[in-house]
Scaffold this motif. Structure first.
Motif, PDB file in Angstrom:
ATOM      1  N   LEU A 171      31.444  58.828  41.137  1.00 35.28           N
ATOM      2  CA  LEU A 171      32.443  59.450  42.028  1.00 35.28           C
ATOM      3  C   LEU A 171      33.850  59.063  41.613  1.00 35.28           C
ATOM      4  O   LEU A 171      34.757  59.900  41.572  1.00 35.28           O
ATOM      5  N   HIS A 172      34.040  57.802  41.304  1.00 34.13           N
ATOM      6  CA  HIS A 172      35.345  57.293  40.883  1.00 34.13           C
ATOM      7  C   HIS A 172      35.801  57.979  39.598  1.00 34.13           C
ATOM      8  O   HIS A 172      36.942  58.426  39.494  1.00 34.13           O
ATOM      9  N   SER A 221      23.981  51.909  43.988  1.00 37.41           N
ATOM     10  CA  SER A 221      25.236  52.235  44.677  1.00 37.41           C
ATOM     11  C   SER A 221      26.429  52.082  43.748  1.00 37.41           C
ATOM     12  O   SER A 221      27.341  52.912  43.757  1.00 37.41           O
ATOM     13  N   LEU A 222      26.432  51.022  42.935  1.00 36.93           N
ATOM     14  CA  LEU A 222      27.532  50.838  41.982  1.00 36.93           C
ATOM     15  C   LEU A 222      27.588  51.970  40.966  1.00 36.93           C
ATOM     16  O   LEU A 222      28.678  52.406  40.572  1.00 36.93           O
ATOM     17  N   LEU A 262      28.884  55.147  42.918  1.00 41.00           N
ATOM     18  CA  LEU A 262      30.314  55.004  43.217  1.00 41.00           C
ATOM     19  C   LEU A 262      31.166  55.164  41.962  1.00 41.00           C
ATOM     20  O   LEU A 262      32.241  55.764  42.015  1.00 41.00           O
ATOM     21  N   LYS A 263      30.700  54.638  40.842  1.00 41.24           N
ATOM     22  CA  LYS A 263      31.464  54.771  39.602  1.00 41.24           C
ATOM     23  C   LYS A 263      31.504  56.226  39.143  1.00 41.24           C
ATOM     24  O   LYS A 263      32.527  56.694  38.632  1.00 41.24           O
ATOM     25  N   HIS A 306      35.567  47.592  35.196  1.00 38.91           N
ATOM     26  CA  HIS A 306      36.079  48.387  36.319  1.00 38.91           C
ATOM     27  C   HIS A 306      37.537  48.029  36.626  1.00 38.91           C
ATOM     28  O   HIS A 306      38.355  48.918  36.871  1.00 38.91           O
ATOM     29  N   THR A 360      34.945  49.611  48.217  1.00 41.81           N
ATOM     30  CA  THR A 360      33.488  49.504  48.255  1.00 41.81           C
ATOM     31  C   THR A 360      32.933  48.971  46.930  1.00 41.81           C
ATOM     32  O   THR A 360      32.044  48.114  46.925  1.00 41.81           O
ATOM     33  N   ILE A 361      33.450  49.446  45.823  1.00 39.73           N
ATOM     34  CA  ILE A 361      33.012  48.947  44.516  1.00 39.73           C
ATOM     35  C   ILE A 361      33.286  47.457  44.406  1.00 39.73           C
ATOM     36  O   ILE A 361      32.411  46.671  44.012  1.00 39.73           O
ATOM     37  N   ILE A 407      36.511  54.154  48.029  1.00 47.87           N
ATOM     38  CA  ILE A 407      35.644  53.965  46.859  1.00 47.87           C
ATOM     39  C   ILE A 407      35.989  52.657  46.159  1.00 47.87           C
ATOM     40  O   ILE A 407      35.092  51.858  45.840  1.00 47.87           O
ATOM     41  N   SER A 408      37.268  52.413  45.938  1.00 44.43           N
ATOM     42  CA  SER A 408      37.677  51.187  45.238  1.00 44.43           C
ATOM     43  C   SER A 408      37.288  49.938  46.020  1.00 44.43           C
ATOM     44  O   SER A 408      36.730  48.990  45.452  1.00 44.43           O
TER      45      SER A 408
END
Length: 133
Positions: free
Chosen positions: A121-122, A114-115, A118-119, A60, A11-12, A8-9
């Motif tokens: 999920l993060h 997507s960002l 992903l955030k 982030h 990919t972000i 995840i990290s």
């Protein structure tokens, strides 16, 4: 879980890199020619988008004030959605990619959504204690 956290990290950061580099190219072209990016009342939107992406990246990295992340990426997402919708209806022309001629605003919608996902999920993994803050 560590592998998922790292994925995840990475990919972000990768998505931010792609987005910032892409918008930076448009900003440079805008500075050179004055007609590379869409404008609202003579203000180039690419400047605002680059600024908001940089704010999102910094937030982030700091891993604080997640609401500011969502606001900055959300505004950018709203701009991309609006531009894409106007492009589809024919009321606006998004700048196109050189290779395939696809409107860049379509890619922006995909990248920004997507960002956001992903955030989420993060943030959920941090709340569950699966990630260290």
């Amino acid at each position: 879980m560590k592998a998922f956290r790292n994925l995840i990290s990475i990919t972000i950061y990768l998505f931010f890199t792609v987005g910032i580099l892409s918008v930076t190219r448009v900003v440079i072209e805008e500075v050179k020619t004055g007609d590379a990016c869409p404008k609202i009342r003579n203000f180039p939107m690419c400047y605002l988008i680059l600024t908001l992406l940089l704010i999102g990246l910094i937030i982030h990295i700091l891993n604080k004030h997640t609401i500011i992340y969502y606001i900055s990426i959300g505004i950018t997402f709203a701009i991309a959605i609006t531009a894409s919708t106007l492009h589809i209806t024919g009321d606006f022309v998004c700048p196109k990619t050189i290779i395939k001629g696809t409107p860049k605003c379509y890619y922006a919608v995909a990248l920004l959504s997507s960002l956001i996902v992903l955030k989420v999920l993060h943030s959920r993994d941090i709340e569950k204690g699966l990630m260290k803050t």
